[in-house]
Design an enzyme around this catalytic site. Structure first.
Site, short mmCIF file in Angstrom:
data_model
loop_
_atom_site.label_atom_id
_atom_site.label_comp_id
_atom_site.label_asym_id
_atom_site.label_seq_id
_atom_site.Cartn_x
_atom_site.Cartn_y
_atom_site.Cartn_z
N ARG A 39 42.94 43.99 39.10
CA ARG A 39 42.82 42.93 40.01
C ARG A 39 40.73 42.90 39.12
O ARG A 39 39.95 43.66 40.21
CB ARG A 39 42.85 43.25 41.29
N SER A 108 50.61 36.39 47.68
CA SER A 108 49.97 36.55 48.91
C SER A 108 50.52 35.41 49.94
O SER A 108 50.41 34.65 50.24
CB SER A 108 48.32 36.09 49.34
N LYS A 137 38.69 42.10 51.89
CA LYS A 137 38.58 40.69 51.61
C LYS A 137 37.58 40.63 52.69
O LYS A 137 38.38 41.10 54.27
CB LYS A 137 40.37 41.13 52.36
#
Length: 204
Positions: A39, A108, A137
Site C-alpha cells: 500500500r 473494502s 485511516k
C-alpha cells in the site's frame, strides 16, 4: 489458488523508522504472515512499481501471495497475485476483465450492503472495516466495531479479513466475530522485533 488469509500484512513505510521495507516484509513472513498487501499513497507510479517489485522478490521466494492496493496497473506490471480495491476504485467487473479470472480481487466493505454487492460482483474476499479507530485511516468517522463486523460476516459466504485498528490486544474478539483473518500494519511493522510480533499473533 488457495489463499491463507490468517495474518494479512498491509505495508506502511512510515512505521519502519530506518529499516528497509524489503527486510521488514521478510521478517514478517518468517514470523508467520500469510499474505502481503503493498500500500503506497503518496508516491509516483515509477516509485510504486519499484517498491512493489522489490517486495515481490521476497514474497515470491517464500511463496506468499502479494496484493497491490488500488493500482491495477501496478498489479499487472509486477504480475502480482491480485489487487485490493476500495469503494471509490474501479468496479470489480471491469477490474476482473482487465486482470482475468486467475487473479485475486479484494474489496473494502464497511457495511452489509457493500459486502453483499461485492460478493455478487465477484470479489474473492472482503476487507471489512474499519473495525476500531486507527491512525492510518483518518477519514473514517465511525468504526463498525465488533457487532458491525459480525453482521457483515454473517451476510456473506466469501472469505474476509478485519481491517482497522486490529492489534495484539483485540484480535481474538475480532476473529471470534467470524472473519478468516486479521489485517494489520502497526501491530507488526510498528514493533522493534517484527518477526516476533508476527509470531505472537499467529501463535495465539
Amino acid at each position: 489458488m488457495e489463499i491463507d488469509y490468517s495474518l494479512y500484512l498491509i505495508t506502511d513505510r512510515s512505521f519502519l523508522k530506518d529499516r528497509s521495507l524489503k527486510s521488514a516484509v521478510e521478517e514478517a513472513i518468517l514470523g508467520g504472515v500469510t499474505l502481503v498487501q503493498v500500500r503506497e499513497k503518496n508516491v509516483s507510479t515509477r516509485e510504486f512499481y519499484n517498491i512493489a517489485l522489490e517486495v515481490k522478490e521476497v514474497t515470491k521466494y517464500y511463496k506468499v501471495p502479494i496484493i497491490i492496493n488500488d493500482r491495477i496497473d501496478i498489479a499487472q506490471a509486477i504480475d502480482a497475485e491480485g489487487v485490493h480495491l476500495g469503494q471509490s476504485d474501479m468496479p470489480i467487473k471491469f477490474a476482473r476483465k482487465i486482470l482475468g479470472k486467475e487473479k485475486i480481487i479484494g474489496i473494502s466493505s464497511g457495511n452489509i450492503k457493500e459486502a453483499i454487492d461485492a460478493e455478487k460482483d465477484g470479489a474473492d474476499y472482503l476487507g471489512i472495516g474499519t473495525v476500531f479507530y486507527t491512525g492510518t485511516k483518518k477519514d473514517i468517522k465511525t468504526p463498525i466495531g465488533i457487532e458491525g463486523l459480525k453482521e457483515v460476516c454473517n451476510s456473506i459466504k466469501i472469505p474476509s479479513v478485519a481491517i482497522g485498528g486490529v492489534n495484539e490486544t483485540n484480535f481474538k474478539e475480532v476473529l471470534d466475530a467470524g472473519v478468516n483473518g486479521i489485517s494489520v500494519i502497526s501491530a507488526i511493522l510498528g514493533k522493534d522485533d517484527i518477526k516476533q510480533a508476527a509470531k505472537n499473533l499467529i501463535n495465539r
